[in-house]
Write a protein that holds these residues in place. Structure first.
Motif, PDB file in Angstrom:
ATOM      1  N   GLU A  82      42.813  46.711  43.527  1.00  0.00           N
ATOM      2  CA  GLU A  82      42.573  46.465  44.961  1.00  0.00           C
ATOM      3  C   GLU A  82      41.483  45.598  45.158  1.00  0.00           C
ATOM      4  OE1 GLU A  82      44.229  49.795  47.954  1.00  0.00           O
ATOM      5  OE2 GLU A  82      42.153  50.198  47.323  1.00  0.00           O
ATOM      6  N   VAL A  83      40.336  45.468  44.441  1.00  0.00           N
ATOM      7  CA  VAL A  83      39.213  44.754  44.566  1.00  0.00           C
ATOM      8  C   VAL A  83      39.579  43.273  44.216  1.00  0.00           C
ATOM      9  CG1 VAL A  83      36.996  44.188  43.489  1.00  0.00           C
ATOM     10  CG2 VAL A  83      37.072  46.330  43.989  1.00  0.00           C
ATOM     11  N   LEU A  84      40.543  43.102  43.229  1.00  0.00           N
ATOM     12  CA  LEU A  84      40.741  41.677  42.860  1.00  0.00           C
ATOM     13  C   LEU A  84      41.775  41.215  44.029  1.00  0.00           C
ATOM     14  CD1 LEU A  84      40.417  41.851  38.995  1.00  0.00           C
ATOM     15  CD2 LEU A  84      38.808  41.026  40.554  1.00  0.00           C
ATOM     16  N   SER A  85      42.751  42.155  44.039  1.00  0.00           N
ATOM     17  CA  SER A  85      43.536  41.701  45.002  1.00  0.00           C
ATOM     18  C   SER A  85      43.054  41.103  46.556  1.00  0.00           C
ATOM     19  CB  SER A  85      44.723  42.561  45.560  1.00  0.00           C
ATOM     20  OG  SER A  85      45.725  42.751  44.340  1.00  0.00           O
ATOM     21  N   ILE A  86      41.943  41.909  46.902  1.00  0.00           N
ATOM     22  CA  ILE A  86      41.186  41.509  48.295  1.00  0.00           C
ATOM     23  C   ILE A  86      40.624  40.164  47.995  1.00  0.00           C
ATOM     24  CG2 ILE A  86      39.502  42.158  49.756  1.00  0.00           C
ATOM     25  CD1 ILE A  86      40.525  45.114  49.264  1.00  0.00           C
ATOM     26  N   ALA A  87      39.812  40.078  46.881  1.00  0.00           N
ATOM     27  CA  ALA A  87      39.233  38.929  46.656  1.00  0.00           C
ATOM     28  C   ALA A  87      39.994  37.569  46.347  1.00  0.00           C
ATOM     29  CB  ALA A  87      38.314  39.008  45.355  1.00  0.00           C
ATOM     30  N   LEU A  88      41.166  37.786  45.882  1.00  0.00           N
ATOM     31  CA  LEU A  88      42.333  36.836  45.699  1.00  0.00           C
ATOM     32  C   LEU A  88      42.765  36.323  46.981  1.00  0.00           C
ATOM     33  CD1 LEU A  88      43.713  34.916  43.785  1.00  0.00           C
ATOM     34  CD2 LEU A  88      45.409  36.635  43.481  1.00  0.00           C
ATOM     35  N   GLY A  89      43.253  37.262  47.947  1.00  0.00           N
ATOM     36  CA  GLY A  89      43.877  36.909  49.368  1.00  0.00           C
ATOM     37  C   GLY A  89      42.905  36.529  50.322  1.00  0.00           C
ATOM     38  N   GLN A  90      41.399  36.795  50.168  1.00  0.00           N
ATOM     39  CA  GLN A  90      40.667  36.058  51.085  1.00  0.00           C
ATOM     40  C   GLN A  90      39.665  35.253  50.761  1.00  0.00           C
ATOM     41  OE1 GLN A  90      38.933  39.553  53.383  1.00  0.00           O
ATOM     42  NE2 GLN A  90      40.787  40.709  53.384  1.00  0.00           N
ATOM     43  N   THR A  91      39.706  33.943  51.142  1.00  0.00           N
ATOM     44  CA  THR A  91      38.817  32.782  50.445  1.00  0.00           C
ATOM     45  C   THR A  91      37.341  33.192  51.047  1.00  0.00           C
ATOM     46  OG1 THR A  91      40.391  31.347  51.065  1.00  0.00           O
ATOM     47  CG2 THR A  91      38.020  30.451  50.866  1.00  0.00           C
ATOM     48  N   GLY A  92      36.384  33.083  50.003  1.00  0.00           N
ATOM     49  CA  GLY A  92      35.074  33.337  50.129  1.00  0.00           C
ATOM     50  C   GLY A  92      34.663  34.753  49.682  1.00  0.00           C
ATOM     51  N   TRP A  93      35.242  35.492  49.278  1.00  0.00           N
ATOM     52  CA  TRP A  93      34.769  36.941  48.715  1.00  0.00           C
ATOM     53  C   TRP A  93      34.690  36.787  47.317  1.00  0.00           C
ATOM     54  CZ3 TRP A  93      34.223  41.367  51.394  1.00  0.00           C
ATOM     55  CH2 TRP A  93      34.431  41.437  52.826  1.00  0.00           C
ATOM     56  N   THR A  94      33.682  37.635  46.808  1.00  0.00           N
ATOM     57  CA  THR A  94      33.434  37.668  45.308  1.00  0.00           C
ATOM     58  C   THR A  94      33.777  39.164  45.151  1.00  0.00           C
ATOM     59  OG1 THR A  94      31.445  36.097  45.629  1.00  0.00           O
ATOM     60  CG2 THR A  94      31.540  37.891  43.745  1.00  0.00           C
ATOM     61  N   ALA A  95      34.166  39.385  43.924  1.00  0.00           N
ATOM     62  CA  ALA A  95      34.573  40.611  43.278  1.00  0.00           C
ATOM     63  C   ALA A  95      33.368  41.110  42.683  1.00  0.00           C
ATOM     64  CB  ALA A  95      35.776  40.529  42.444  1.00  0.00           C
ATOM     65  N   VAL A  96      33.022  42.279  42.659  1.00  0.00           N
ATOM     66  CA  VAL A  96      32.059  42.945  41.832  1.00  0.00           C
ATOM     67  C   VAL A  96      32.392  44.128  40.792  1.00  0.00           C
ATOM     68  CG1 VAL A  96      29.693  43.900  41.998  1.00  0.00           C
ATOM     69  CG2 VAL A  96      30.226  42.445  43.930  1.00  0.00           C
ATOM     70  N   VAL A  97      32.803  43.813  39.791  1.00  0.00           N
ATOM     71  CA  VAL A  97      33.691  44.540  38.880  1.00  0.00           C
ATOM     72  C   VAL A  97      32.790  44.502  37.466  1.00  0.00           C
ATOM     73  CG1 VAL A  97      35.642  44.541  39.916  1.00  0.00           C
ATOM     74  CG2 VAL A  97      35.121  42.948  38.120  1.00  0.00           C
ATOM     75  N   ASP A  98      32.689  45.612  36.784  1.00  0.00           N
ATOM     76  CA  ASP A  98      31.829  45.433  35.304  1.00  0.00           C
ATOM     77  C   ASP A  98      33.004  45.558  34.352  1.00  0.00           C
ATOM     78  OD1 ASP A  98      29.408  45.724  36.251  1.00  0.00           O
ATOM     79  OD2 ASP A  98      29.412  47.681  36.743  1.00  0.00           O
ATOM     80  N   ASP A  99      34.164  46.155  34.632  1.00  0.00           N
ATOM     81  CA  ASP A  99      35.195  46.170  33.516  1.00  0.00           C
ATOM     82  C   ASP A  99      35.731  44.800  32.888  1.00  0.00           C
ATOM     83  OD1 ASP A  99      37.681  47.847  32.284  1.00  0.00           O
ATOM     84  OD2 ASP A  99      38.641  45.986  33.432  1.00  0.00           O
ATOM     85  N   ALA A 100      35.732  44.768  31.778  1.00  0.00           N
ATOM     86  CA  ALA A 100      35.711  43.317  30.892  1.00  0.00           C
ATOM     87  C   ALA A 100      37.036  42.681  31.346  1.00  0.00           C
ATOM     88  CB  ALA A 100      35.330  43.648  29.500  1.00  0.00           C
ATOM     89  N   THR A 101      38.266  43.440  31.422  1.00  0.00           N
ATOM     90  CA  THR A 101      39.602  42.929  31.686  1.00  0.00           C
ATOM     91  C   THR A 101      39.570  42.650  33.012  1.00  0.00           C
ATOM     92  OG1 THR A 101      40.301  44.630  29.696  1.00  0.00           O
ATOM     93  CG2 THR A 101      42.024  43.535  31.180  1.00  0.00           C
ATOM     94  N   ALA A 102      38.998  43.210  33.633  1.00  0.00           N
ATOM     95  CA  ALA A 102      38.992  43.087  35.417  1.00  0.00           C
ATOM     96  C   ALA A 102      38.248  41.620  35.644  1.00  0.00           C
ATOM     97  CB  ALA A 102      38.498  43.769  36.250  1.00  0.00           C
ATOM     98  N   ARG A 103      37.290  41.496  34.841  1.00  0.00           N
ATOM     99  CA  ARG A 103      36.555  40.188  34.832  1.00  0.00           C
ATOM    100  C   ARG A 103      37.251  39.041  34.289  1.00  0.00           C
ATOM    101  NH1 ARG A 103      31.140  40.737  35.959  1.00  0.00           N
ATOM    102  NH2 ARG A 103      30.453  39.264  34.498  1.00  0.00           N
TER     103      ARG A 103
END
Length: 166
Positions: A82-103
């Motif tokens: 969800e975090v990455l889908s939101i950041a991908l779909g909305q220009t200007g948003w930064t994803a804050v994640v720790d998981d290596a694969t997610a990064r």
């Protein structure tokens, strides 16, 4: 400058445990928390500081994300997806994640991304904390895995601090 940060569970949980959840709000113009992340956090221990913060209304609740095929192909957890889908779909948003694969997914899709360590380093550079190293030691005690060599290098290069692991 981003429009906001969309946050996964790990940064919320660990920063709350060490008493520095406010760093996110002080550094980000907007803070969004997707439903899967809220669900993950509130399913934790009743006394968990991250859960208590979410239950008190910390962060802006976002609507359920339309999960993007580009993200789903990475087999991430519900929160990261969800975090990455939101950041991908909305220009200007930064994803804050720790998981290596997610990064890795974020970088491959061109999504701006930082982790909990990045939040701490930005907080130190802005004068919001006295010692990034001390906060990082607390994060490690709270369960966040951070490689000693990497921490040593970024502390020295980014904020001029020395790393003395416990």
């Amino acid at each position: 400058m981003s429009d906001g940060w969309v946050i996964n569970a790990s940064p919320i949980i660990t920063l709350a445990k060490v008493g520095h959840l406010e760093l996110i709000e002080k550094l980000a113009p907007n803070v969004g928390v997707p439903p899967a992340v809220v669900e993950e956090i509130v399913s934790g221990s009743e006394n968990d500081p991250g859960r208590l913060a979410i239950e008190r209304g910390w962060g802006k609740r976002l609507g359920a994300a339309q999960l993007r095929l580009e993200v789903l192909g990475w087999s991430l957890g519900p929160g990261e997806s969800e975090v990455l889908s939101i950041a991908l779909g909305q220009t200007g948003w930064t994803a804050v994640v720790d998981d290596a694969t997610a990064r890795s997914c974020a970088r491959s899709l061109g999504i701006p991304v930082i982790g909990t360590l990045g939040v701490v380093l930005r907080g130190k550079r802005r004068g919001l904390i006295d010692s990034a190293a001390e906060v990082i030691r607390g994060l490690r005690r709270a369960g966040l895995y951070l490689d000693d060599g990497f921490v040593r290098d970024v502390l020295e290069q980014v904020v001029g601090e020395n790393w003395q692991p416990e």
